[in-house]
Design a protein around this motif. Sequence first.
Motif, short mmCIF file in Angstrom:
data_model
loop_
_atom_site.label_atom_id
_atom_site.label_comp_id
_atom_site.label_asym_id
_atom_site.label_seq_id
_atom_site.Cartn_x
_atom_site.Cartn_y
_atom_site.Cartn_z
N PHE A 50 -26.38 -15.64 -18.52
CA PHE A 50 -26.82 -17.23 -18.65
C PHE A 50 -27.43 -17.72 -17.31
N THR B 180 -30.69 -16.25 -15.53
CA THR B 180 -31.49 -16.03 -16.43
C THR B 180 -32.10 -17.31 -17.16
N MET B 181 -31.48 -18.08 -18.08
CA MET B 181 -31.75 -19.26 -18.77
C MET B 181 -31.53 -20.50 -17.58
N GLU B 182 -30.75 -20.30 -16.67
CA GLU B 182 -30.67 -21.38 -15.59
C GLU B 182 -30.61 -20.71 -14.13
N HIS C 167 -39.35 -26.68 -18.57
CA HIS C 167 -39.47 -26.43 -17.46
C HIS C 167 -40.80 -26.47 -16.98
N THR D 238 -37.76 -12.14 -21.05
CA THR D 238 -36.59 -13.02 -20.82
C THR D 238 -36.47 -14.03 -21.39
N MET D 239 -37.39 -14.85 -21.61
CA MET D 239 -37.43 -16.01 -22.43
C MET D 239 -37.73 -15.98 -23.69
N TRP E 118 -28.68 -10.98 -26.07
CA TRP E 118 -27.69 -10.81 -25.13
C TRP E 118 -26.69 -9.22 -25.71
N PRO F 45 -22.10 -12.08 -21.54
CA PRO F 45 -23.32 -12.06 -21.98
C PRO F 45 -24.29 -11.66 -20.75
N THR F 46 -25.08 -10.53 -21.01
CA THR F 46 -26.18 -10.33 -20.05
C THR F 46 -27.39 -10.05 -20.88
N LEU F 47 -28.38 -10.74 -20.72
CA LEU F 47 -29.79 -10.65 -21.19
C LEU F 47 -30.81 -9.51 -21.11
#
Lengths: 367, 367
Positions: free
Chosen positions: A228, A231-233, B158, B231-232, B237, B244-246
């Motif tokens: 997280f 990627t997200m942050e 963002h 990604t977004m 996950w 957890p990894t994306l």
Amino acid sequence: MMQDPEFIRGDSEEAPGLTILQRGPDNLEPAFSSALGSSLTPADRFYVRSHFEVPRIEAASWRLAIEGEVDRPFEIGLDELREMPSETRMALLECSGNGRIYLESIQIGIRWERGGVGNAEWTGVPLVALLERAGIRPLAVEVILEGADEGDFKPPQHETPGKIRYARSLPLAKARKEEVLLAYRMNGEELAPRHGYPVRAVVPGWYGMASVKWLRRIIVTDRPFHGFFQTMEYAVWERQHGLPTLVPVSEIQVKAQIARPAPHEVVPKGTCYRILGAAWAGESDVAKVEFSDDSGQSWATAKRLGDPIRYAWQFWEHDWHVPNTPGRRVLMARATDSRGQSQPMERDTDRRDAAISHVLPIEVEVR
Amino acid sequence: MMQDPEFIRGDSEEAPGLTILQRGPDNLEPAFSSALGSSLTPADRFYVRSHFEVPRIEAASWRLAIEGEVDRPFEIGLDELREMPSETRMALLECSGNGRIYLESIQIGIRWERGGVGNAEWTGVPLVALLERAGIRPLAVEVILEGADEGDFKPPQHETPGKIRYARSLPLAKARKEEVLLAYRMNGEELAPRHGYPVRAVVPGWYGMASVKWLRRIIVTDRPFHGFFQTMEYAVWERQHGLPTLVPVSEIQVKAQIARPAPHEVVPKGTCYRILGAAWAGESDVAKVEFSDDSGQSWATAKRLGDPIRYAWQFWEHDWHVPNTPGRRVLMARATDSRGQSQPMERDTDRRDAAISHVLPIEVEVR
């Protein structure tokens, strides 16, 4: 943001000299104008970036596990870690969101002004010593640093996989560098709870998100970790064949900040005023600092003070001939590193809400 | 979501038989209860997933570039592509958001019911033929497929790096598989504009987001591509050492859906009612389909119809002895693939808003 915390801006009663940006978890910031009293930032004036509540850890029961793609996984306690050969080195940490308040288009996240940066002396064991003791396997590519801080995981607009811990990875090449420490002392004192007691990572040259606090596990992996917080942050866009591709924030970008005068300070007209500031340059060195009093139309070279120390900040000064005309005046500082990289004048929007290193203006009142 | 489009749910006047889920860009869905008239889904009843407005492309000026980590980059036009040896193969496409309306905790994104899936016969040139003509270099690891569809890029919360095009990558191993086509015909007809005219990718066994429409560029890369749409969006996950990894969404998960009866249909009590449905299994084969009329407490094996075709759906039927007691009844279907993977009863929240493959109930009225 992770736990619907309160966003506020006010003085902290428990931590005088720090401004509360957020409560529960606490995020605290000193005024940068008061940051340069000493080259070392005192622990109680050092910015605090917390993603979750500070975990309460007993030194006696604390264990650090080293596992994953290693030949001899092991655990180590605090006494044993302290008995290993240690190093003390100065390193600046900067929050990758430092300066976010200047980004008009970013409406969320912690609203750091310019105080999300500090310079301290860290004592600890090089990470590489523990990795070598465990025996890194040939397929290893990254090292995940996992903290004991945990909380509800609420990625925006998506389901939650429940509680997570703060974790961040380093490429093996950086993890092996001698400067990366598992630190248990800050400026010669035991780490304060909010700074990662009993043991935190210190990753010099990288934004603060890499210097994981409250370490509990070190995991060597055979593939990139896309957690997280990468990627997200703490991730930014880089162009690959013209297409934006998301990469974890890593090295600190070159930057100079003005500490004196403070924003909106009244400066007497027609005098000579000594501008003071600090500059830093990630894994490189500061090669030049410049100053402008005309919104960046012309630049004068500032004087850097003392010998540069890799990974630490360097103070600089400049004698400013304050104009005779009263009124508002925009001051700027700009640094260049030894690789020739200068701070840009404009924000690179590919960097999302992180790595804010364009030139930030200070407005003062000449009277 | 990308361009603040309108979210609506209504019948489409221009596309009879399709429900409008979103306008500008258009996202359209047929009722799954009317989807099994033929094994091949007609193009005008095939679900439409658009991220941006449909690009208007002239066949005469269309060019496809093959570049990146190749020895001989080149461009190809439509006539030349059509002259290359072609293949025709049946393949199902399922939107990775199919069934999203059943996820109570997901409040955004396109609200697909169960019609975000279709089965068609695609004609085109295997991607591997073009890759081999260009000469893949040894360091190549992925192949990016870039579409001509573009729009404003607004990641939540963002800053925006401006306009982007839709792009998605495949690992080289999948890109080299014979089943991956650059298709210019669908069910024997030229592609419709909304289905990717003049040329789209068809990646059998993978969720629809991999089958990039309106292809304009194929880029062989020496590193993984972490674009917005892996990604977004379109990422889930996976746990790595408990963290957890994306990872990008990829293979279609095994699934059975009931087409007859339709949800809320009135079924006569005490009769024998022929349940009809379809099942599919990504890169594997459907090995079993089961039916339950008691909310999943007991299961009966359904009869699969015809010979299975890899990457296509398979119809199934079951003669249901409708109980004599009137009232609401929950019906379920569940498939198992030839690797032994069955549909779970509960949603795996690690999958965020994608790859929705747990058992989805249909409620009918026995009267």
